[in-house]
Write a protein that holds these residues in place. Structure first.
Motif, PDB file in Angstrom:
ATOM      1  N   GLU A   6      37.749  62.639  85.791  1.00  0.00           N
ATOM      2  CA  GLU A   6      36.849  61.373  85.792  1.00  0.00           C
ATOM      3  C   GLU A   6      38.346  60.617  85.397  1.00  0.00           C
ATOM      4  N   ARG A   7      38.215  59.703  84.959  1.00  0.00           N
ATOM      5  CA  ARG A   7      40.003  58.322  84.732  1.00  0.00           C
ATOM      6  C   ARG A   7      40.377  58.995  83.646  1.00  0.00           C
ATOM      7  N   GLU A   8      39.466  59.374  82.466  1.00  0.00           N
ATOM      8  CA  GLU A   8      40.296  59.689  81.753  1.00  0.00           C
ATOM      9  C   GLU A   8      40.843  60.989  81.718  1.00  0.00           C
ATOM     10  N   LEU A   9      40.125  61.710  82.194  1.00  0.00           N
ATOM     11  CA  LEU A   9      40.875  63.522  82.730  1.00  0.00           C
ATOM     12  C   LEU A   9      41.960  63.270  83.477  1.00  0.00           C
ATOM     13  N   ARG A  10      42.020  62.759  84.596  1.00  0.00           N
ATOM     14  CA  ARG A  10      43.327  61.613  85.493  1.00  0.00           C
ATOM     15  C   ARG A  10      43.915  61.395  84.686  1.00  0.00           C
ATOM     16  N   THR A  12      44.527  62.160  81.073  1.00  0.00           N
ATOM     17  CA  THR A  12      45.740  62.586  80.416  1.00  0.00           C
ATOM     18  C   THR A  12      46.434  63.933  81.079  1.00  0.00           C
ATOM     19  N   ALA A  13      45.889  64.776  82.642  1.00  0.00           N
ATOM     20  CA  ALA A  13      46.762  64.768  83.970  1.00  0.00           C
ATOM     21  C   ALA A  13      48.154  64.741  84.128  1.00  0.00           C
ATOM     22  N   VAL A  14      47.969  63.426  84.139  1.00  0.00           N
ATOM     23  CA  VAL A  14      49.304  62.844  84.933  1.00  0.00           C
ATOM     24  C   VAL A  14      50.030  62.668  83.354  1.00  0.00           C
ATOM     25  N   ALA A  15      49.679  62.463  82.269  1.00  0.00           N
ATOM     26  CA  ALA A  15      50.385  62.007  80.938  1.00  0.00           C
ATOM     27  C   ALA A  15      51.045  63.679  80.966  1.00  0.00           C
ATOM     28  N   SER A  16      50.519  65.033  81.756  1.00  0.00           N
ATOM     29  CA  SER A  16      51.151  65.674  81.658  1.00  0.00           C
ATOM     30  C   SER A  16      51.626  66.707  81.968  1.00  0.00           C
ATOM     31  N   ILE A  29      59.713  61.203  85.584  1.00  0.00           N
ATOM     32  CA  ILE A  29      58.624  61.314  87.044  1.00  0.00           C
ATOM     33  C   ILE A  29      57.802  60.486  86.398  1.00  0.00           C
ATOM     34  N   GLY A  30      57.624  59.625  87.075  1.00  0.00           N
ATOM     35  CA  GLY A  30      57.134  57.734  86.779  1.00  0.00           C
ATOM     36  C   GLY A  30      55.728  57.927  86.691  1.00  0.00           C
ATOM     37  N   ASN A  31      54.407  57.109  86.497  1.00  0.00           N
ATOM     38  CA  ASN A  31      53.500  57.427  86.218  1.00  0.00           C
ATOM     39  C   ASN A  31      52.918  57.030  87.871  1.00  0.00           C
ATOM     40  N   ILE A  32      53.296  56.305  88.624  1.00  0.00           N
ATOM     41  CA  ILE A  32      52.268  56.350  90.256  1.00  0.00           C
ATOM     42  C   ILE A  32      52.739  58.223  90.521  1.00  0.00           C
ATOM     43  N   ALA A  33      54.652  58.364  90.440  1.00  0.00           N
ATOM     44  CA  ALA A  33      54.954  60.024  91.021  1.00  0.00           C
ATOM     45  C   ALA A  33      53.831  60.990  90.772  1.00  0.00           C
ATOM     46  N   ALA A  34      53.593  60.657  88.974  1.00  0.00           N
ATOM     47  CA  ALA A  34      53.034  62.028  88.489  1.00  0.00           C
ATOM     48  C   ALA A  34      51.602  61.423  89.278  1.00  0.00           C
ATOM     49  N   GLY A  35      50.779  60.853  89.676  1.00  0.00           N
ATOM     50  CA  GLY A  35      49.649  60.198  90.152  1.00  0.00           C
ATOM     51  C   GLY A  35      49.531  60.996  91.394  1.00  0.00           C
TER      52      GLY A  35
END
Length: 90
Positions: A6-10, A12-16, A29-35
């Protein structure tokens, strides 16, 4: 079956992932690369974890089903045995 978050979990995972890189790697690492890294893990490694979890649940359920007969078993044709015991006790 694709594993999706789900968007919220994703988020949170990217931020982690970003925090991990900030604290443990030489470069952040940037937001896009982490995603993208998260997407790779979900697609490549996620099914291994998912399948293991399903196998663990199946094993636990099979053990519970095997015990079901012991938990809910009722003796058949027990009326006369009960009656005869009461009669002998008099």
């Amino acid at each position: 079956m694709a594993i999706e978050l789900e968007r919220e979990l994703r988020d949170t995972a990217v931020a982690s992932i970003q925090r991990y890189f900030d604290q443990n790697m030489e470069e952040p690492i940037g937001n896009i690369a982490a995603g993208a890294l998260l997407g790779f893990f979900l697609e490549e490694i996620g099914p291994v974890i998912y399948n293991r979890a399903v196998a663990d649940v199946q094993e636990r359920l099979q053990a519970r089903v095997a015990e079901l007969d012991l938990e809910v078993h009722e003796d058949e044709f027990a009326y006369w045995r009960k009656y005869d015991k009461a009669k002998r006790g008099r």
